[in-house]
Write an enzyme that holds these catalytic residues in place. Structure first.
Site, PDB file in Angstrom:
ATOM      1  N   TYR A 148       0.762  -1.335   0.061  1.00  0.00           N
ATOM      2  CA  TYR A 148       0.156   0.039   0.030  1.00  0.00           C
ATOM      3  C   TYR A 148       1.010   1.242   0.011  1.00  0.00           C
ATOM      4  O   TYR A 148       0.685   2.064  -0.817  1.00  0.00           O
ATOM      5  CB  TYR A 148      -0.996   0.085   1.273  1.00  0.00           C
ATOM      6  CG  TYR A 148      -1.511   1.378   1.592  1.00  0.00           C
ATOM      7  CD1 TYR A 148      -2.476   1.901   0.769  1.00  0.00           C
ATOM      8  CD2 TYR A 148      -0.854   2.013   2.554  1.00  0.00           C
ATOM      9  CE1 TYR A 148      -3.026   3.213   0.853  1.00  0.00           C
ATOM     10  CE2 TYR A 148      -1.597   3.284   2.893  1.00  0.00           C
ATOM     11  CZ  TYR A 148      -2.635   3.793   1.935  1.00  0.00           C
ATOM     12  OH  TYR A 148      -3.127   5.071   2.277  1.00  0.00           O
TER      13      TYR A 148
HETATM   14  P1  NAD Z   1     -12.379   5.476   2.028  1.00  0.00           P
HETATM   15  O1  NAD Z   1     -12.035   4.068   1.500  1.00  0.00           O
HETATM   16  O2  NAD Z   1     -13.387   5.668   3.118  1.00  0.00           O
HETATM   17  O3  NAD Z   1     -12.562   6.202   0.529  1.00  0.00           O
HETATM   18  C1  NAD Z   1     -11.866   6.025  -0.814  1.00  0.00           C
HETATM   19  C2  NAD Z   1     -12.750   6.219  -1.654  1.00  0.00           C
HETATM   20  O4  NAD Z   1     -12.293   5.755  -2.965  1.00  0.00           O
HETATM   21  C3  NAD Z   1     -13.856   4.752  -1.559  1.00  0.00           C
HETATM   22  O5  NAD Z   1     -15.304   5.484  -1.362  1.00  0.00           O
HETATM   23  C4  NAD Z   1     -13.914   4.115  -2.600  1.00  0.00           C
HETATM   24  O6  NAD Z   1     -15.020   3.778  -3.302  1.00  0.00           O
HETATM   25  C5  NAD Z   1     -13.095   5.084  -3.804  1.00  0.00           C
HETATM   26  N1  NAD Z   1     -12.511   4.422  -4.659  1.00  0.00           N
HETATM   27  C6  NAD Z   1     -11.362   3.561  -4.480  1.00  0.00           C
HETATM   28  N2  NAD Z   1     -10.758   3.348  -5.946  1.00  0.00           N
HETATM   29  C7  NAD Z   1     -11.767   3.793  -6.784  1.00  0.00           C
HETATM   30  C8  NAD Z   1     -11.792   3.815  -8.193  1.00  0.00           C
HETATM   31  N3  NAD Z   1     -11.019   2.998  -8.745  1.00  0.00           N
HETATM   32  N4  NAD Z   1     -12.757   4.595  -8.942  1.00  0.00           N
HETATM   33  C9  NAD Z   1     -13.519   5.462  -8.093  1.00  0.00           C
HETATM   34  N5  NAD Z   1     -13.499   5.423  -6.552  1.00  0.00           N
HETATM   35  C10 NAD Z   1     -12.632   4.501  -6.120  1.00  0.00           C
HETATM   36  O7  NAD Z   1     -10.768   5.878   2.400  1.00  0.00           O
HETATM   37  P2  NAD Z   1     -10.114   7.220   3.266  1.00  0.00           P
HETATM   38  O8  NAD Z   1      -9.756   6.682   4.503  1.00  0.00           O
HETATM   39  O9  NAD Z   1     -11.245   8.368   3.185  1.00  0.00           O
HETATM   40  O10 NAD Z   1      -9.098   7.553   2.414  1.00  0.00           O
HETATM   41  C11 NAD Z   1      -9.094   8.790   1.602  1.00  0.00           C
HETATM   42  C12 NAD Z   1      -7.558   8.924   0.710  1.00  0.00           C
HETATM   43  O11 NAD Z   1      -6.743   9.427   1.814  1.00  0.00           O
HETATM   44  C13 NAD Z   1      -7.005   7.312   0.164  1.00  0.00           C
HETATM   45  O12 NAD Z   1      -6.376   8.083  -0.869  1.00  0.00           O
HETATM   46  C14 NAD Z   1      -6.056   7.215   1.492  1.00  0.00           C
HETATM   47  O13 NAD Z   1      -4.948   6.475   0.832  1.00  0.00           O
HETATM   48  C15 NAD Z   1      -5.599   8.317   1.962  1.00  0.00           C
HETATM   49  N6  NAD Z   1      -5.090   8.410   3.396  1.00  0.00           N
HETATM   50  C16 NAD Z   1      -5.987   8.030   4.198  1.00  0.00           C
HETATM   51  C17 NAD Z   1      -5.570   7.751   5.740  1.00  0.00           C
HETATM   52  C18 NAD Z   1      -6.660   7.492   6.843  1.00  0.00           C
HETATM   53  O14 NAD Z   1      -6.109   7.540   7.865  1.00  0.00           O
HETATM   54  N7  NAD Z   1      -7.838   7.466   6.481  1.00  0.00           N
HETATM   55  C19 NAD Z   1      -4.175   8.151   5.999  1.00  0.00           C
HETATM   56  C20 NAD Z   1      -3.088   8.444   4.822  1.00  0.00           C
HETATM   57  C21 NAD Z   1      -3.704   8.514   3.563  1.00  0.00           C
END
Ligand code: NAD
Length: 316
Positions: A148
């Protein structure tokens, strides 16, 4: 900002960003492959936004859907869509991680250039650093410890490569987010699982002895940083977005127990490959470039997440 696109709009952080942009009067196009019908989590996350005439939701997979028409006239594209989570990224699922986190990011960047979008904000991750001995600065050499984390670093590097081309019209700001929490947090994440366990749900699977530390960052603070990155007069860069406070998992569980008044039942399991020992942000660059500082102490943010959990049915 008069018009913005948010990818991953139905997710945890994306839906908060959508709400904030709409509250500021920005017209928002949200793209996600999870549709509010039939996905009940997406519906709950977007409950406020869906009734707003300034919001358009598009169901689409970024690997294949036509992006340029969605991006035209946007001031900023916030690219948050990705497969999150370290543990699931080992093995066969990496193909999907690569497709969603790397290939789709390249498509988003190309579409930004074709549609003439001036600013892309990319949700990167603190996981690109691997384990750190102290607070990490953006100059710290990345050392990802999971597939990841590799995929998120690759997405970040694609942003820099695209924006760095002489002919490029897009500036890209990659935000390295540190363990984000708050209402609507993904059900696989620690704080939501700990609160659910304390409220009588399944016991918390605790990987390792709980001495590992995280820089827990409240989602509202992350959204303020993202909006500032989407509008700020800055060039292409990478920025840490973390609270700058180190908290051990055991201390976090103590906070959860204090707030709920219940013990957190725990299943002790071995540490998992890819789970780093410590994360901590040096946030001086975000302070200097975005005039950003976190505002939400951990106990207050966890208390808000608890209120949200108790007000809504515990999510599947
Ligand atoms: P989440 O899973 O709640 O949201 C991600 C969304 O992206 C989902 O709704 C999913 O359906 C959508 N998605 C994934 N692949 C897709 C595709 N191919 N086409 C269209 N939609 C797609 O995750 P989150 O926790 O809200 O994270 C959001 C972003 O922040 C991500 O990029 C994640 O890597 C990054 N991030 C999150 C955290 C955390 O602590 N939550 C920390 C560091 C980075």
């Amino acid at each position: 900002m008069s018009r913005a696109v948010v990818t991953g709009a139905a997710g945890f952080i994306g839906s908060h960003l959508v709400d904030s942009l709409l509250a500021d009067g920005t017209a928002v196009v949200g793209v996600d492959r999870r549709a509010p019908h039939p996905d009940s989590v997406a519906a709950a996350n977007l409950a406020g936004a869906l009734g707003d005439p300034n919001f358009t939701f598009v169901t689409g997979d970024l690997k294949t859907c036509s992006l340029v028409p969605l991006f035209r006239r946007a001031d900023t594209v916030f690219h948050l869509a990705a497969l999150p989570g370290v543990r699931g990224s080992w093995g066969e699922r990496f193909a999907e991680y690569t497709a969603c986190n790397v290939f789709a990011t390249e498509r988003v960047l190309s579409a930004c250039e074709e549609a003439g979008v001036p600013r892309l904000v990319y949700a990167s991750s603190s996981s690109v650093y691997g384990t750190s001995a102290g607070a990490t600065r953006e100059e710290t050499a990345p050392s990802p410890e999971s597939p990841y984390a590799v995929s998120k670093l690759a997405g970040e590097q694609l942003c820099l490569a695209h924006a760095g081309r002489a002919a490029s019209t897009v500036t890209a700001v990659a935000l390295r987010l540190f363990t984000v929490y708050g209402p609507r947090q993904r059900p696989d994440m620690l704080i939501g699982r700990a609160l659910t366990a304390a409220l009588g749900g399944p016991a918390l699977n605790l990987y390792g002895d709980g001495s590992h530390t995280r820089d827990f960052t409240y989602v509202g603070d992350v959204v303020r940083a993202a909006v500032a990155a989407g509008t700020g007069r800055i060039g292409t860069t990478v920025l840490n977005v973390g609270a700058g406070v180190s908290t051990s998992v055991l201390d976090l569980l103590a906070t959860v127990e204090e707030l709920t008044g219940h013990a957190v039942p725990v299943n002790r399991l071995p540490a998992q490959a890819g789970d780093v020992d410590a994360t901590l942000a040096d946030r001086s660059r975000a302070a200097a470039l975005l005039d950003w500082a976190p505002r939400t102490p951990l106990a207050e943010g966890v208390s808000r997440q608890l209120s949200h959990l108790t007000a809504h049915a515990v999510r599947p």
